[in-house]
Enzyme design. Sequence first.
Site, PDB file in Angstrom:
ATOM      1  N   ASP A  30      27.394 180.164 -27.042  1.00  0.00           N
ATOM      2  CA  ASP A  30      26.846 178.835 -26.783  1.00  0.00           C
ATOM      3  C   ASP A  30      26.403 178.201 -28.097  1.00  0.00           C
ATOM      4  O   ASP A  30      25.809 178.854 -28.960  1.00  0.00           O
ATOM      5  CB  ASP A  30      25.664 178.940 -25.809  1.00  0.00           C
ATOM      6  CG  ASP A  30      25.324 177.609 -25.174  1.00  0.00           C
ATOM      7  OD1 ASP A  30      25.533 177.462 -23.960  1.00  0.00           O
ATOM      8  OD2 ASP A  30      24.836 176.711 -25.909  1.00  0.00           O
ATOM      9  N   GLN A  92      23.394 171.377 -14.954  1.00  0.00           N
ATOM     10  CA  GLN A  92      24.796 171.446 -15.383  1.00  0.00           C
ATOM     11  C   GLN A  92      25.148 170.199 -16.187  1.00  0.00           C
ATOM     12  O   GLN A  92      24.936 169.066 -15.725  1.00  0.00           O
ATOM     13  CB  GLN A  92      25.746 171.574 -14.188  1.00  0.00           C
ATOM     14  CG  GLN A  92      27.199 171.779 -14.634  1.00  0.00           C
ATOM     15  CD  GLN A  92      28.176 172.000 -13.483  1.00  0.00           C
ATOM     16  OE1 GLN A  92      27.815 171.886 -12.309  1.00  0.00           O
ATOM     17  NE2 GLN A  92      29.410 172.328 -13.816  1.00  0.00           N
ATOM     18  N   VAL A  94      28.186 170.431 -18.443  1.00  0.00           N
ATOM     19  CA  VAL A  94      29.635 170.502 -18.669  1.00  0.00           C
ATOM     20  C   VAL A  94      30.279 170.853 -17.327  1.00  0.00           C
ATOM     21  O   VAL A  94      29.990 171.915 -16.754  1.00  0.00           O
ATOM     22  CB  VAL A  94      30.000 171.545 -19.741  1.00  0.00           C
ATOM     23  CG1 VAL A  94      31.516 171.624 -19.901  1.00  0.00           C
ATOM     24  CG2 VAL A  94      29.334 171.207 -21.076  1.00  0.00           C
ATOM     25  N   HIS A  98      31.170 177.571 -15.505  1.00  0.00           N
ATOM     26  CA  HIS A  98      30.917 178.568 -16.544  1.00  0.00           C
ATOM     27  C   HIS A  98      29.733 179.415 -16.145  1.00  0.00           C
ATOM     28  O   HIS A  98      28.811 178.946 -15.469  1.00  0.00           O
ATOM     29  CB  HIS A  98      30.665 177.902 -17.898  1.00  0.00           C
ATOM     30  CG  HIS A  98      29.648 176.800 -17.858  1.00  0.00           C
ATOM     31  ND1 HIS A  98      29.947 175.519 -17.420  1.00  0.00           N
ATOM     32  CD2 HIS A  98      28.332 176.791 -18.171  1.00  0.00           C
ATOM     33  CE1 HIS A  98      28.870 174.775 -17.481  1.00  0.00           C
ATOM     34  NE2 HIS A  98      27.866 175.528 -17.924  1.00  0.00           N
ATOM     35  N   HIS A 100      26.667 181.503 -17.770  1.00  0.00           N
ATOM     36  CA  HIS A 100      25.876 181.823 -18.951  1.00  0.00           C
ATOM     37  C   HIS A 100      25.533 183.311 -18.889  1.00  0.00           C
ATOM     38  O   HIS A 100      25.037 183.793 -17.859  1.00  0.00           O
ATOM     39  CB  HIS A 100      24.550 181.058 -18.953  1.00  0.00           C
ATOM     40  CG  HIS A 100      24.671 179.565 -19.031  1.00  0.00           C
ATOM     41  ND1 HIS A 100      24.430 178.864 -20.198  1.00  0.00           N
ATOM     42  CD2 HIS A 100      24.981 178.636 -18.092  1.00  0.00           C
ATOM     43  CE1 HIS A 100      24.591 177.566 -19.970  1.00  0.00           C
ATOM     44  NE2 HIS A 100      24.924 177.395 -18.692  1.00  0.00           N
TER      45      HIS A 100
END
Length: 112
Positions: A30, A92, A94, A98, A100
């Site tokens: 990240d 959120q 993006v 995904h 993390h």
Amino acid sequence: MTDCLFCKMVSGEIAPDKVFENNDVLAFRDINPQAPTHVLAIPKQHVPSLNHADDASLLGGLLLFARDVARAEGLGDAGYRVVVNTNAGAGQTVFHIHAHVLGGRALTWPPG
Ligand code: 5GP
Ligand code: ZN
């Protein structure tokens, strides 16, 4: 999706700080880490969020891949957290699903 940041990382148009990948998933660090280890695991296929996901194989593969990333980062014993923020109320930003993978420090509960 041509205008998706994470699709551009899959295609190589933007080069992420890659950790691992296989045919289906990609992991990279990240850009704004919230813990000593903060890796994002994404499917190579564009799925905007968990709300849009209907492929159990894709989701299961993503979760196992996140587990493997945590192990490879040396977090398996101490512990780690896998987070899938879904929609704006959960943070959120993006809209390419995904996970993390966070660890390397004590993680409090409940999360903020
Ligand atoms: P979300 O807020 O959607 O759950 O997570 C998106 C994550 O993507 C954030 O933690 C943010 O720091 C990360 N991010 C945003 N832009 C980039 C980028 O260009 N490169 C990388 N490596 N991470 C990014
Ligand atoms: Zn995408």
